[in-house]
Scaffold this active site. Sequence first.
Site, mmCIF file in Angstrom:
data_model
loop_
_atom_site.group_PDB
_atom_site.id
_atom_site.type_symbol
_atom_site.label_atom_id
_atom_site.label_comp_id
_atom_site.label_asym_id
_atom_site.label_seq_id
_atom_site.Cartn_x
_atom_site.Cartn_y
_atom_site.Cartn_z
ATOM 1 N N HIS A 236 48.900 42.772 79.741
ATOM 2 C CA HIS A 236 48.532 42.920 78.322
ATOM 3 C C HIS A 236 48.544 44.390 77.945
ATOM 4 C CE1 HIS A 236 44.402 44.624 78.628
ATOM 5 N NE2 HIS A 236 44.364 43.964 79.786
ATOM 6 N N CYS A 237 48.727 44.645 76.654
ATOM 7 C CA CYS A 237 48.605 46.000 76.128
ATOM 8 C C CYS A 237 47.357 46.027 75.269
ATOM 9 C CB CYS A 237 49.857 46.395 75.349
ATOM 10 S SG CYS A 237 50.226 45.325 73.937
ATOM 11 N N ALA A 238 47.311 46.853 74.258
ATOM 12 C CA ALA A 238 46.100 46.980 73.455
ATOM 13 C C ALA A 238 45.800 45.729 72.646
ATOM 14 C CB ALA A 238 46.235 48.176 72.505
ATOM 15 N N ARG B 198 48.233 42.591 72.765
ATOM 16 C CA ARG B 198 49.064 41.422 73.028
ATOM 17 C C ARG B 198 49.027 41.007 74.498
ATOM 18 N NH1 ARG B 198 54.430 44.000 70.182
ATOM 19 N NH2 ARG B 198 53.294 45.066 68.536
#
Length: 651
Positions: free
Chosen positions: A26-28, A30
């Site tokens: 995951h990113c910030a 998504r």
Amino acid sequence: MSEYRQTAEAIIAAVGGRDNIAAATHCATRLRMVLKDESKIDKAAINAIPLAKGNFLTAGQFQIILGTGTVNKVTAELLDLTGVKQVSTQEAKDLGAAKGNLLQRFVKTLSDIFVPIIPAIVAGGLLMGLNNVLTAHDLVIKGKSIIEAYPQWAGLASMINTLASAPFVFLPVLIGFSSARIFGGNPFLGAALGMMMVHTDLTSNYNVAEAMAKGELRYWDLFGHQFAQIGYQGTVLPILVSSWILAKLENYFRRIIPASVDLLLTPLLSLLITGLLTYTIVGPFTRDAGIAFTDAIQWLYNTAGVLGGAILGGLYAPVVITGMHNSFIPVETQLIADIAKTGGTFIFPIAAMNNISQGAAAFGALFCTKDAKLKGVASASGISAVLGITEPAMFGVNLRLRYPFYAALIGTACAAAYITLYHTKAVALGAAGIPGIISIGAQYLTPYIIGMAIAFAITFSLTLVFSRSRYNPERQTAPAAAAAESAPETPATAAPAEKAEKPADPIPAEWQMPLQGTILAASDIPDPAFAANALGASFAIDPTDGDGIVRAPANGSVATIFPTRHAIGLETDNGLEILIHIGIDTVKLSGEGFTVLVKEGERVTAGQELVKVDLAAIADKVPSLVTPIIFTAYDEGQTVEIENGRPKIVH
């Protein structure tokens, strides 16, 4: 069971079960998954998940927008339920790219090579467009060009023409640098190879026919054979192939040559061998192949006529969805570089018809949908599309509702057929849409403008018609909604607590912009999720002319600092939740170039330094430095306007 675990279970079921998930991260904002079989995705089930704010498939990754603070908790639950090992975002990106077929990997490679040099090509193209305005007959003054009417402008036009042609004359240098880097070699050796291919000792590629006619073409005598001393100005394929050979030779020599003489021998041998192959075999063959391919494309366009234009127009949007439109970049570059022979590129006008149609479809959806949030997205993304950026409209509205997308396909096909009738071509590259007028040849301006009108009118009208058809998912749910409305009321045993009303003006009085730079609307953010306000009401700042210091916009506390330091979440004293996402796709840098100056939970005041960003160090490593500023609690069709230096959340 927590809502995060329930969400994770629902996602696992909707993507085909735990055995279908190859990797996750995951990113910030998504959840990013690499799936073994993408055909098993049940998007309807994903859309029904309360915490899921959107989803899309790109570059081999299925991404679900969950929002800051939620995505990490859902990801943790998903990893626990599946036993899948979490990978880095770069590893997920590499896995997604690797699972593509040969054609997809080839297109991705072309994209990686050409995307960084697009600004130079577009700048040269727009300068060509400006030169076109100054030199074209009947464009501004009937029967004359501007420089014929005002000879004192001739010098300026000549200077602009020199500036405009430079990126195309020295195109092999730009491509050599970029492609050597992508192929794993030294980009400066790639640039040197490009310089060799446009050396002044060679007859310019643009003057070969004239030199041959005059008998002035020079030759090298090598091993009993003669090789013409011809340059490769404005060519694409020769430098691509030669750069690949250069990178492979360089890597081979670095493995076998002792470190003590590596710096001397590796560049020498790599350039010498590649140069000889380029001048004698690779260059002539690939130049002829490139000319043949360009001629074939031109022949198909000119021969198929209106039908060919309609087919190209109708297929353009599906090609964009796959990402394969990036393969058009070298073709267009070649067509523009060889403009004396080709007359320009026909792909650009067709792309413009598609952009206008996607914008018209979004505007049509604005009048048809009952979803307040989607209305806000449609209005902003529609404007963005007609100005040349279609991703927010296409992914955020048209594909989601389907019927606007179908209308856009038909509208584009009709408009493309019309402009093909007049052989409409662009003499420069730029923003494909209304701003593209400056890039169109003067003789084609009228059909180009009429074509845009056709694309808009047909698409907008069909969107309204299709909204009443079975293609409208909102209409399909209408009977169920009507039944729910007519059902008798039943007493509730426990009414859920209502959310507290959001204040009319939640922006604190002490507000300061968190970054120096140019203020942008959400629709101008070069990322479909952010541009569509999928994470909340937002605006953005382009910090390229700033100092790279992120400051607290108001008094409050630090709620979240992401491990990769590319995003920071704040909560102001009045409860406003703010996410500052520094740059686009900066999560892949794993913190490189970011220095965090505060800690989670720390009290901050307006103007206090939070993060220092080395803009120069990261600028060439990410798609964009544009930084979204997101008010995460405001996402029900709300947008942000800037008044007197302060954001204002509006419906």
